[in-house]
Design an enzyme around this catalytic site. Structure first.
Site, PDB file in Angstrom:
ATOM      1  N   PRO A  51       0.913  -1.133  -0.054  1.00  0.00           N
ATOM      2  CA  PRO A  51      -0.133  -0.018   0.054  1.00  0.00           C
ATOM      3  C   PRO A  51       0.878   1.348  -0.114  1.00  0.00           C
ATOM      4  O   PRO A  51       0.300   2.164  -0.290  1.00  0.00           O
ATOM      5  CB  PRO A  51      -0.903  -0.288   1.339  1.00  0.00           C
ATOM      6  CG  PRO A  51      -0.588  -1.351   2.039  1.00  0.00           C
ATOM      7  CD  PRO A  51       0.608  -2.059   1.170  1.00  0.00           C
TER       8      PRO A  51
ATOM      9  N   ARG B 113      -4.629  -8.079 -20.714  1.00  0.00           N
ATOM     10  CA  ARG B 113      -5.923  -7.596 -21.823  1.00  0.00           C
ATOM     11  C   ARG B 113      -5.001  -6.664 -22.526  1.00  0.00           C
ATOM     12  O   ARG B 113      -5.712  -6.486 -23.904  1.00  0.00           O
ATOM     13  CB  ARG B 113      -6.862  -7.092 -21.098  1.00  0.00           C
ATOM     14  CG  ARG B 113      -6.678  -5.820 -20.421  1.00  0.00           C
ATOM     15  CD  ARG B 113      -8.011  -5.785 -19.628  1.00  0.00           C
ATOM     16  NE  ARG B 113      -9.368  -5.612 -20.193  1.00  0.00           N
ATOM     17  CZ  ARG B 113      -9.645  -4.589 -21.056  1.00  0.00           C
ATOM     18  NH1 ARG B 113      -8.766  -3.496 -21.189  1.00  0.00           N
ATOM     19  NH2 ARG B 113     -10.894  -4.414 -21.822  1.00  0.00           N
TER      20      ARG B 113
ATOM     21  N   GLU C 244       1.028  -6.415   6.806  1.00  0.00           N
ATOM     22  CA  GLU C 244       1.802  -5.574   8.053  1.00  0.00           C
ATOM     23  C   GLU C 244       3.029  -5.147   7.580  1.00  0.00           C
ATOM     24  O   GLU C 244       3.874  -4.344   8.091  1.00  0.00           O
ATOM     25  CB  GLU C 244       2.050  -6.743   9.066  1.00  0.00           C
ATOM     26  CG  GLU C 244       0.754  -6.873  10.108  1.00  0.00           C
ATOM     27  CD  GLU C 244       0.244  -8.369   9.843  1.00  0.00           C
ATOM     28  OE1 GLU C 244       0.321  -8.784   8.500  1.00  0.00           O
ATOM     29  OE2 GLU C 244      -0.486  -8.982  10.598  1.00  0.00           O
TER      30      GLU C 244
ATOM     31  N   ASP D 243     -11.320   1.514 -24.535  1.00  0.00           N
ATOM     32  CA  ASP D 243     -11.812   1.593 -23.078  1.00  0.00           C
ATOM     33  C   ASP D 243     -11.532   2.769 -22.283  1.00  0.00           C
ATOM     34  O   ASP D 243     -11.011   3.704 -22.751  1.00  0.00           O
ATOM     35  CB  ASP D 243     -10.639   0.476 -22.279  1.00  0.00           C
ATOM     36  CG  ASP D 243     -10.712  -0.836 -22.715  1.00  0.00           C
ATOM     37  OD1 ASP D 243     -11.936  -1.272 -23.024  1.00  0.00           O
ATOM     38  OD2 ASP D 243      -9.984  -1.545 -22.366  1.00  0.00           O
TER      39      ASP D 243
HETATM   40 CL1  6GU Z   1      -0.235  -3.707  -3.526  1.00  0.00          CL
HETATM   41  N1  6GU Z   1      -0.925  -4.477  -1.193  1.00  0.00           N
HETATM   42  C1  6GU Z   1      -1.879  -4.363   0.038  1.00  0.00           C
HETATM   43  N2  6GU Z   1      -1.491  -5.186   1.097  1.00  0.00           N
HETATM   44  N3  6GU Z   1      -2.868  -3.567   0.324  1.00  0.00           N
HETATM   45  C2  6GU Z   1      -3.033  -2.798  -0.921  1.00  0.00           C
HETATM   46  C3  6GU Z   1      -2.392  -2.628  -2.102  1.00  0.00           C
HETATM   47  C4  6GU Z   1      -1.283  -3.594  -1.930  1.00  0.00           C
HETATM   48  N4  6GU Z   1      -2.707  -1.879  -2.946  1.00  0.00           N
HETATM   49  C5  6GU Z   1      -3.958  -1.288  -2.249  1.00  0.00           C
HETATM   50  N5  6GU Z   1      -3.951  -1.784  -1.037  1.00  0.00           N
END
Ligand code: 6GU
Length: 230
Positions: A89, A154, A116, A169
């Site tokens: 994230p 795709r 984590e 798209d």
């Molecule tokens: Cl790549 N990993 C995790 N654990 N949470 C996320 C993410 C990735 N992308 C958005 N939220």
């Protein structure tokens, strides 16, 4: 293209990879997708791959040893070095432009970990770029890896059958897609716009462009602001 995925849950990928476009693209050898279980590279007989964070705090952190050993093993499975991508994230946000960029690579090595986190030395030592699919937290990188694989595959030439369909798209031109209709001509008192039945292809193209612009303004004005910046 070859995509390797390093994961603690290879079975999670089975269903998405065995249906529809992803299934067909593999059958057509447009892409080869190989899954490797990080746990197979654990150093002990308990197959331990994570441990408590130094300094305290909740959760468990992925240990660097198994991830490094797994990555180095996987890299040797194919002559192409590959572009390493850590799913977290904290990464740069994935979007259509990134999908297009990655679809041109010969090989990707995606590393999915627990939410984590990874020991910081994994990020530093592997020199992998970090990618996130949006501003929310998933339980692990697996679903993010599947989203990225789907968006990339795709775009591979031949994957959709109809060569033109990816070009039209949403997002491919920075706009949302224009409205689409199919039969019947009237459904529950809602009629297909006359212009689409007119056979005038120039007018139809103009109408679609206009519609795409209007709905982007209304529903995703942020996309128009982004394109001003470019
Ligand atoms: Cl790549 N990993 C995790 N654990 N949470 C996320 C993410 C990735 N992308 C958005 N939220």
């Amino acid at each position: 293209m070859r995509i390797d995925v390093l994961t603690l849950f290879p079975q999670m990928f089975e269903s998405p990879l065995s249906h529809s476009i992803l299934k067909r693209a593999q059958e057509m050898s447009l892409v080869e997708i190989a899954l490797t279980d990080i746990r197979d590279f654990a150093a002990d007989s308990y197959r331990k791959i994570d441990d408590k964070p130094y300094g305290g705090g909740p959760g468990m952190v992925m240990m660097p040893g198994p991830v490094f050993d797994c990555f180095e093993h996987v890299q040797k499975l194919s002559p192409e070095k590959g572009r390493g991508i850590l799913l977290t994230p904290q990464g740069q946000r994935f979007d259509q432009a990134k999908a297009v960029e990655l679809s041109k690579e010969k090989r990707l090595i995606l590393i999915a970990g627990k939410y984590e986190g990874f020991d910081e030395r994994i990020r530093i030592g592997l020199g992998a770029e970090q990618i996130s699919i949006g501003d929310y937290v998933l339980n692990g990188g697996e679903l993010a890896a599947m989203v990225i694989i789907d968006a990339i595959v795709r775009l591979l030439p031949g994957a959709l059958g109809d060569e033109d369909s990816a070009k039209d798209d949403s997002f491919s031109d920075g706009l949302l897609e224009y409205p689409q209709y199919t039969r019947p001509e009237v459904f529950r008192d809602m009629k297909v716009p006359d212009i689409l039945l007119s056979g005038d292809h120039a007018k139809i193209a103009q109408w679609r462009k206009q519609q795409a612009l209007e709905r982007t303004k209304k529903w995703r004005p942020d996309l128009l602001k982004d394109s001003d910046k470019k």
